[in-house]
Write a protein that holds these residues in place. Sequence first.
Motif, PDB file in Angstrom:
ATOM      1  N   CYS A  23     -16.402   1.043   3.373  1.00 19.04           N
ATOM      2  CA  CYS A  23     -15.672   2.187   2.824  1.00 19.04           C
ATOM      3  C   CYS A  23     -16.636   3.121   2.109  1.00 19.04           C
ATOM      4  O   CYS A  23     -17.576   2.673   1.447  1.00 19.04           O
ATOM      5  N   PRO A  24     -16.418   4.438   2.183  1.00 19.24           N
ATOM      6  CA  PRO A  24     -17.391   5.390   1.645  1.00 19.24           C
ATOM      7  C   PRO A  24     -17.518   5.395   0.123  1.00 19.24           C
ATOM      8  O   PRO A  24     -18.520   5.879  -0.404  1.00 19.24           O
ATOM      9  N   ALA A 103      -7.339  -9.668   0.340  1.00 16.46           N
ATOM     10  CA  ALA A 103      -7.062  -9.432   1.753  1.00 16.46           C
ATOM     11  C   ALA A 103      -6.934  -7.943   2.019  1.00 16.46           C
ATOM     12  O   ALA A 103      -6.425  -7.196   1.175  1.00 16.46           O
ATOM     13  N   ASN A 104      -7.392  -7.527   3.174  1.00 16.33           N
ATOM     14  CA  ASN A 104      -7.156  -6.169   3.636  1.00 16.33           C
ATOM     15  C   ASN A 104      -5.942  -6.157   4.553  1.00 16.33           C
ATOM     16  O   ASN A 104      -5.750  -7.090   5.344  1.00 16.33           O
ATOM     17  N   PRO A 105      -5.102  -5.121   4.481  1.00 16.61           N
ATOM     18  CA  PRO A 105      -3.915  -5.076   5.344  1.00 16.61           C
ATOM     19  C   PRO A 105      -4.238  -5.177   6.828  1.00 16.61           C
ATOM     20  O   PRO A 105      -3.399  -5.645   7.607  1.00 16.61           O
ATOM     21  N   ALA A 134      -3.002  10.241   4.941  1.00 11.80           N
ATOM     22  CA  ALA A 134      -4.115  11.184   4.900  1.00 11.80           C
ATOM     23  C   ALA A 134      -5.201  10.708   3.943  1.00 11.80           C
ATOM     24  O   ALA A 134      -6.405  10.738   4.264  1.00 11.80           O
ATOM     25  N   ASP A 135      -4.795  10.237   2.755  1.00 11.96           N
ATOM     26  CA  ASP A 135      -5.786   9.757   1.793  1.00 11.96           C
ATOM     27  C   ASP A 135      -6.389   8.422   2.221  1.00 11.96           C
ATOM     28  O   ASP A 135      -7.554   8.149   1.940  1.00 11.96           O
ATOM     29  N   GLY A 140     -11.591   6.006   4.055  1.00 13.39           N
ATOM     30  CA  GLY A 140     -12.256   5.165   5.047  1.00 13.39           C
ATOM     31  C   GLY A 140     -11.512   3.883   5.356  1.00 13.39           C
ATOM     32  O   GLY A 140     -12.085   2.961   5.959  1.00 13.39           O
ATOM     33  N   ARG A 141     -10.233   3.825   4.979  1.00 13.84           N
ATOM     34  CA  ARG A 141      -9.462   2.617   5.226  1.00 13.84           C
ATOM     35  C   ARG A 141      -9.010   2.572   6.687  1.00 13.84           C
ATOM     36  O   ARG A 141      -8.812   3.607   7.320  1.00 13.84           O
ATOM     37  N   MET A 142      -8.860   1.376   7.221  1.00 13.24           N
ATOM     38  CA  MET A 142      -8.549   1.206   8.638  1.00 13.24           C
ATOM     39  C   MET A 142      -7.077   0.869   8.871  1.00 13.24           C
ATOM     40  O   MET A 142      -6.688   0.514   9.989  1.00 13.24           O
ATOM     41  N   HIS A 143      -6.249   0.981   7.845  1.00 15.22           N
ATOM     42  CA  HIS A 143      -4.830   0.681   7.980  1.00 15.22           C
ATOM     43  C   HIS A 143      -3.996   1.909   7.623  1.00 15.22           C
ATOM     44  O   HIS A 143      -4.475   2.839   6.975  1.00 15.22           O
ATOM     45  N   SER A 144      -2.751   1.898   8.041  1.00 15.91           N
ATOM     46  CA  SER A 144      -1.788   2.923   7.667  1.00 15.91           C
ATOM     47  C   SER A 144      -0.929   2.405   6.521  1.00 15.91           C
ATOM     48  O   SER A 144      -0.961   1.218   6.183  1.00 15.91           O
TER      49      SER A 144
END
Length: 386
Positions: A23-24, A103-105, A134-135, A140-144
Amino acid sequence: MIPNSSEPGFGVYVHWPFCLAKCPYCDFNSHVRTGGVDQAGYVEAYLKEIAHMAAIAPGRQVQSIFFGGGTPSLMEPKTVGAILDAIGGAWTIAPDAEISLEANPTSVDAARFAGYRAAGVNRVSLGVQAMNDADLKRLGRMHSVAEAMAAVEIAAKSFERYSFDLIYARPDQQPRDWQAELDQAIDRAAEHLSLYQLTIEPDTMYERLVAAGKLIPMPDEDARVLFDITRETCERRGLPAYEISNHARPGAECRHNLVYWRYGEYAGIGPGAHGRLIDATGVRRALSTERSPEKWLAGVRTNGHGLVDDQALTPDQQGDEMLLMGLRLAEGIDLARLARLRGRPMAEATLAGLQQNGMVERRDDRVRVTRAGFPLLDAVVAELAV
């Protein structure tokens, strides 16, 4: 039961340094390995390092274990289980120990969570980070948002305790939008939220974008408005701040993080982990391991551990660390314990001056930072550390 501040307990932190993407905004020790990770090889190394830390600080009862990263939910459940078994063999795990996993979603599914639960995990923390797509993309997240909320639902069905994180003070974020996000998050959070103000950290993509004029951070005065909204909303909704960025229903605080903030003792396992252990001679030691996963792995295979720093802390260093950590808490710090650690009491004139300016308040033998003082926490700590 949550240990009290005079007996903050003993915890074990396990760092899994691998992520699907960097992530940035992130300055954590995280690494992307497109070729995959030899989990069996790393498990062997984790077990060796656990044994080494237990030799430094034997005979402890573990009140909390935390799998952080990186993305620990990329670990196979059997990897988590093997590490927990090793911790239980090296020390005694309390019957009511809190065992958390981040955990990441994007890496959540019901079967994997069932595997973690079977391995012994009883609490998860989800990196949601934003409640609009949008945010999430800008972060840089890979989930909605839909995927994140589905992950929260799985967590709620799989574990009695769960939490998730959000980042606020994002560029151009408006107070009304953050208020709406926060209310939506509280509706979904059973007991705990971690709400972090976005900061531009060194050596991150965001720092490079700021330097190039492609990203404009939120001005401090605007971020303060969002900080106040966060405090007031969470308190009104029954999740008051127990630490500057963490909010929970009474009794639902993250016990592992309380070990840090109450200046307890903890072992750090894995690449880039930090620890504070009291050795057999009674000396508190600051320990840290090699950040590069591959170099850490080679070090453990050669030496039985990946330590690159191991130093005895002076009384003043211990006092400074206790101030830095403990004043983040709403409960503040025990002045008598601070005096014992650094061998001298806090300067009464300095404390009185901060009280007069409304930055801290004192009750019996405890001192805590006020709501007005929290945005200036670093300055308050610096004054009290003298």
